[in-house]
Design a protein around this motif. Structure first.
Motif, mmCIF file in Angstrom:
data_model
loop_
_atom_site.group_PDB
_atom_site.id
_atom_site.type_symbol
_atom_site.label_atom_id
_atom_site.label_comp_id
_atom_site.label_asym_id
_atom_site.label_seq_id
_atom_site.Cartn_x
_atom_site.Cartn_y
_atom_site.Cartn_z
ATOM 1 N N THR A 24 -7.936 -15.372 -8.230
ATOM 2 C CA THR A 24 -6.777 -15.987 -8.874
ATOM 3 C C THR A 24 -5.684 -14.934 -9.053
ATOM 4 N N ASP A 25 -4.466 -15.386 -9.358
ATOM 5 C CA ASP A 25 -3.380 -14.440 -9.613
ATOM 6 C C ASP A 25 -3.765 -13.483 -10.743
ATOM 7 N N SER A 26 -4.414 -14.032 -11.747
ATOM 8 C CA SER A 26 -4.734 -13.175 -12.890
ATOM 9 C C SER A 26 -5.810 -12.157 -12.524
ATOM 10 N N GLN A 27 -6.723 -12.550 -11.667
ATOM 11 C CA GLN A 27 -7.732 -11.579 -11.209
ATOM 12 C C GLN A 27 -7.089 -10.477 -10.376
ATOM 13 N N ILE A 28 -6.140 -10.874 -9.522
ATOM 14 C CA ILE A 28 -5.445 -9.859 -8.718
ATOM 15 C C ILE A 28 -4.698 -8.897 -9.638
ATOM 16 N N THR A 29 -4.134 -9.446 -10.702
ATOM 17 C CA THR A 29 -3.423 -8.585 -11.660
ATOM 18 C C THR A 29 -4.372 -7.571 -12.284
ATOM 19 N N ASN A 30 -5.492 -8.047 -12.789
ATOM 20 C CA ASN A 30 -6.455 -7.135 -13.415
ATOM 21 C C ASN A 30 -6.970 -6.090 -12.433
ATOM 22 N N LEU A 31 -7.218 -6.562 -11.219
ATOM 23 C CA LEU A 31 -7.728 -5.677 -10.177
ATOM 24 C C LEU A 31 -6.719 -4.568 -9.873
ATOM 25 N N LEU A 32 -5.474 -4.970 -9.660
ATOM 26 C CA LEU A 32 -4.451 -3.974 -9.316
ATOM 27 C C LEU A 32 -4.193 -3.024 -10.475
ATOM 28 N N ASN A 33 -4.236 -3.548 -11.689
ATOM 29 C CA ASN A 33 -4.025 -2.666 -12.837
ATOM 30 C C ASN A 33 -5.163 -1.651 -12.954
ATOM 31 N N TYR A 34 -6.342 -2.101 -12.606
ATOM 32 C CA TYR A 34 -7.456 -1.151 -12.578
ATOM 33 C C TYR A 34 -7.201 -0.075 -11.525
ATOM 34 N N VAL A 35 -6.865 -0.526 -10.311
ATOM 35 C CA VAL A 35 -6.643 0.424 -9.217
ATOM 36 C C VAL A 35 -5.500 1.389 -9.553
ATOM 37 N N GLN A 36 -4.457 0.855 -10.179
ATOM 38 C CA GLN A 36 -3.304 1.707 -10.488
ATOM 39 C C GLN A 36 -3.610 2.728 -11.585
ATOM 40 N N SER A 37 -4.725 2.541 -12.311
ATOM 41 C CA SER A 37 -4.985 3.461 -13.423
ATOM 42 C C SER A 37 -6.326 4.192 -13.324
ATOM 43 N N ALA A 38 -7.173 3.815 -12.360
ATOM 44 C CA ALA A 38 -8.488 4.468 -12.246
ATOM 45 C C ALA A 38 -8.366 5.794 -11.487
ATOM 46 N N TRP A 39 -9.375 6.596 -11.572
ATOM 47 C CA TRP A 39 -9.527 7.849 -10.800
ATOM 48 C C TRP A 39 -8.299 8.770 -10.904
ATOM 49 N N GLY A 40 -7.654 8.724 -12.033
ATOM 50 C CA GLY A 40 -6.484 9.591 -12.188
ATOM 51 C C GLY A 40 -5.191 8.996 -11.642
ATOM 52 N N ASN A 41 -5.256 7.778 -11.080
ATOM 53 C CA ASN A 41 -4.019 7.126 -10.627
ATOM 54 C C ASN A 41 -3.125 6.828 -11.831
ATOM 55 N N LYS A 42 -1.830 6.940 -11.618
ATOM 56 C CA LYS A 42 -0.910 6.667 -12.723
ATOM 57 C C LYS A 42 0.214 5.746 -12.274
ATOM 58 N N GLY A 43 -0.167 4.675 -11.577
ATOM 59 C CA GLY A 43 0.835 3.722 -11.098
ATOM 60 C C GLY A 43 1.291 2.795 -12.222
ATOM 61 N N GLU A 44 2.440 2.155 -11.989
ATOM 62 C CA GLU A 44 2.982 1.229 -12.968
ATOM 63 C C GLU A 44 2.148 -0.050 -12.961
ATOM 64 N N LYS A 45 1.829 -0.569 -14.138
ATOM 65 C CA LYS A 45 0.991 -1.771 -14.211
ATOM 66 C C LYS A 45 1.811 -3.035 -13.943
ATOM 67 N N TYR A 46 1.102 -4.129 -13.784
ATOM 68 C CA TYR A 46 1.728 -5.420 -13.475
ATOM 69 C C TYR A 46 1.464 -6.417 -14.601
#
Lengths: 224, 143
Positions: free
Chosen positions: B103-125
């Motif tokens: 779902t859109d909301s799952q994609i959001t959670n997934l991307l926010n995880y990816v943008q912040s895991a392992w030292g990533n510091k991307g902007e959240k959605y």
């Protein structure tokens, strides 16, 4: 769709195989594993004369366009698996686990690797070569990425006890489990491991030296 | 897609086992949805640590692609990606399948995880943002 059913069937196959050989299986895993078991259903040729199945002769072509036959692997222990380059789920995991084993035995002339494509229509020699190189395998000295007509591959897969099935609706036209088969220089399968499970691959890493020890005398006489 | 049932089964088994062992207290924590989705849908290719696989599969940990093409990522997840791409200066050219089942909301959670895991510091959605970005590829399911 690949049904759960066929998946379970493959699991069942493995499970049955495991059940059929409890005596040899469990004995080796626990103790210091003096000797690996022979896998597959034995034939009793005569009373007291049990014959375990061997991988039949084959002619394959590897990523360097070189023919691979049992002679190519003469005197060697090898690990075989079945994959395809566009496989969307388990293959990257298998490749990275196989890579772990490869790196441990890199440049060891006693050990080879044979990865068979189960999608020969798509996985042409250039595709296999590209895949191998992207994985960091520069040439086919030790790790062969091989192809052959589909029937040849599928028949071989059965001999290696890797559950591979045709499925026209699946990407690549096939479904498979990620089994790694450990094969001795006589073509006997001496171990089966789930190639997407790191613990299983650890078991392979434990079994390999055991098998190498067993064949060491053979190796000394095996002409290069 | 046909391999999914297999891997989904395996993955859920692995996940369950892992969850039972490692995260007993986090079962109901929605914060972890992104992490679970990653383990479930992405880790088999991109690796547990987002490390990728040699020159076959690009990393998502420390990948410049995540910030450079941030707005394209929702559609990349939804529709998949193929053809030559460059991540951290390395050329890749394989196929990533799409994920129609999220779902859109799952994609959001997934991307926010990816943008912040392992030292990533991307902007959240936000979910709304992801749904809008998904409209670009007619990939929003409005959920």
């Amino acid at each position: 769709m690949m049904s759960r059913f066929s998946f379970f069937r493959s699991l069942l196959g493995l499970a049955t195989a495991a059940l059929l050989l409890p005596a040899c299986q469990s004995a080796t895993n626990k103790q210091t594993a003096a000797r690996l078991p022979y896998l597959g259903e034995p034939e009793v040729a005569a009373p007291g004369d049990t014959v375990y199945p061997r991988i039949p002769s084959f002619t394959l072509l590897n990523q360097d366009s070189v023919t691979v036959t049992p002679a190519t692997l003469a005197g060697k222990v090898y690990v075989a698996d079945f994959f395809f380059t566009t496989c969307p789920s388990i293959c990257p995991k298998m490749s990275s686990e196989m890579l772990r084993v490869y790196e441990k035995y890199k440049n060891d002339p006693r050990v080879s690797f044979v990865s068979h494509t189960i999608d020969p229509e798509h996985d042409t020699l250039p595709v296999l070569r590209d895949y191998a190189q992207r994985l960091g395998v520069q040439n086919a000295q030790q790790w062969h990425f091989v192809t052959a007509p589909r029937d040849t591959i599928y028949n071989l897969a059965r001999k290696y006890m890797a559950a591979v099935q045709r499925d026209k609706t699946a990407p690549g036209g096939a479904v498979h489990n990620g089994a790694f088969a450990l094969v001795d220089p006589q073509g006997h399968v001496r171990g089966l491991y789930d190639g997407i499970n790191p613990q299983e691959v650890d078991r392979l890493l434990k079994d390999l030296p055991v098998l190498l020890d067993e064949v060491a005398p053979t190796k000394a006489t095996a002409a290069k | 897609m046909a391999l999914r049932p297999t891997s989904a089964l395996l993955r859920s088994a692995v996940l369950l086992a892992a969850a039972a062992l490692a995260l007993p207290s986090c079962f109901t924590d929605r914060q972890n949805e992104g992490q679970k989705l990653y383990a479930n849908h992405c880790a088999s290719c991109h690796g547990d640590q987002g490390q990728g696989l040699r020159r076959l599969i690009p990393p998502v940990a420390g990948a410049d692609y995540l910030t450079k093409y941030r707005d394209d990522l929702p559609c990349l997840i939804r529709r998949g990606q193929q053809g030559p791409i460059i991540v951290n200066g390395v050329h890749y050219n394989q196929v990533m399948p799409g994920h129609e089942d999220l779902t859109d909301s799952q994609i959001t959670n997934l991307l926010n995880y990816v943008q912040s895991a392992w030292g990533n510091k991307g902007e959240k959605y936000t979910i709304r943002e992801v749904s809008e970005l998904l409209d670009r590829c007619q990939g929003s399911d409005g959920q």
